[in-house]
Design an enzyme around this catalytic site. Structure first.
Site, mmCIF file in Angstrom:
data_model
loop_
_atom_site.group_PDB
_atom_site.id
_atom_site.type_symbol
_atom_site.label_atom_id
_atom_site.label_comp_id
_atom_site.label_asym_id
_atom_site.label_seq_id
_atom_site.Cartn_x
_atom_site.Cartn_y
_atom_site.Cartn_z
ATOM 1 C CG ASN A 5 -31.345 61.911 -25.053
ATOM 2 O OD1 ASN A 5 -30.528 61.262 -24.592
ATOM 3 N ND2 ASN A 5 -32.497 61.421 -25.746
ATOM 4 C CB THR B 166 -30.861 68.081 -26.390
ATOM 5 O OG1 THR B 166 -30.853 66.548 -26.621
ATOM 6 C CG2 THR B 166 -30.312 68.692 -27.444
ATOM 7 N N GLY C 93 -33.765 68.748 -22.500
ATOM 8 C CA GLY C 93 -35.209 68.968 -22.417
ATOM 9 C C GLY C 93 -35.487 70.256 -22.133
ATOM 10 C CB SER C 94 -37.762 71.194 -19.057
ATOM 11 O OG SER C 94 -37.317 70.099 -17.955
ATOM 12 N N GLY D 76 -36.327 66.375 -30.984
ATOM 13 C CA GLY D 76 -35.021 66.232 -31.294
ATOM 14 C C GLY D 76 -34.484 66.281 -32.741
ATOM 15 C CG ASP D 77 -35.865 63.620 -35.684
ATOM 16 O OD1 ASP D 77 -34.525 63.126 -34.927
ATOM 17 O OD2 ASP D 77 -36.707 62.729 -35.707
ATOM 18 N N GLY E 14 -47.919 65.641 -33.390
ATOM 19 C CA GLY E 14 -47.303 65.290 -34.596
ATOM 20 C C GLY E 14 -45.809 65.437 -34.744
#
Length: 149
Positions: free
Chosen positions: A35, A71, A73-74, A102-103, A138
């Site tokens: 990230n 990565t 995010g938005s 992320g996973d 979750g």
């Protein structure tokens, strides 16, 4: 990683939590998926602008990494290797919980690459799966079959 690389295997590393990695390790990585915070920690380059993101990716490529997928995010994700680079937009969703995003992204990226999809198509698929995951509570939501196609 070294053994896998020597045998021509694809090595995908999600560098979380991020640590400074030795060049001897970086040269064995086919795909790295940091990230923006991890990219800054890996390269020492503050990644606040597109040019800085590109510079940080180039630094990792120069150290032997095959492809960098950042990565953001938005803001989506940025990818770069020696042949291509580009942006994949994030999907606009109502985020409930980012745990596991992320996973999910990395798992889906790996699946798509193993299916033989192009890098860009693989990132688009990973983005779609991660976007679904953040709409659920979750870390391990059941992902509908329709998302996985």
């Amino acid at each position: 990683m070294e053994i896998a690389s020597q045998h021509g295997k694809i090595v995908i590393l999600n560098p979380a939590p991020s640590l400074k990695l030795p060049d001897s390790l970086l040269k064995n990585i086919t795909f790295i998926t940091p990230n923006e915070t991890e990219l800054a920690q890996l390269t020492g380059i503050e990644v606040t602008t597109e040019e800085n993101i590109r510079s940080a990716c180039r630094l990792l490529l120069d150290k032997g990494v095959g492809t960098v997928v950042v990565t953001l995010g938005s803001k989506g994700s940025f990818y770069m290797n020696h042949e291509e680079s580009g942006w994949v937009q994030a999907l606009r969703v109502d985020t409930i919980d980012t745990t596991g995003a992320g996973d999910a992204f990395n798992g889906a990226l790996t699946v798509a690459l193993c299916r033989g999809e192009s890098l860009r198509s693989s990132i688009v698929f990973a983005t779609k799966v991660a976007a679904y995951v953040v709409t659920q509570m979750g870390a391990q939501p059941l992902i509908p079959e329709s998302i996985l196609k």
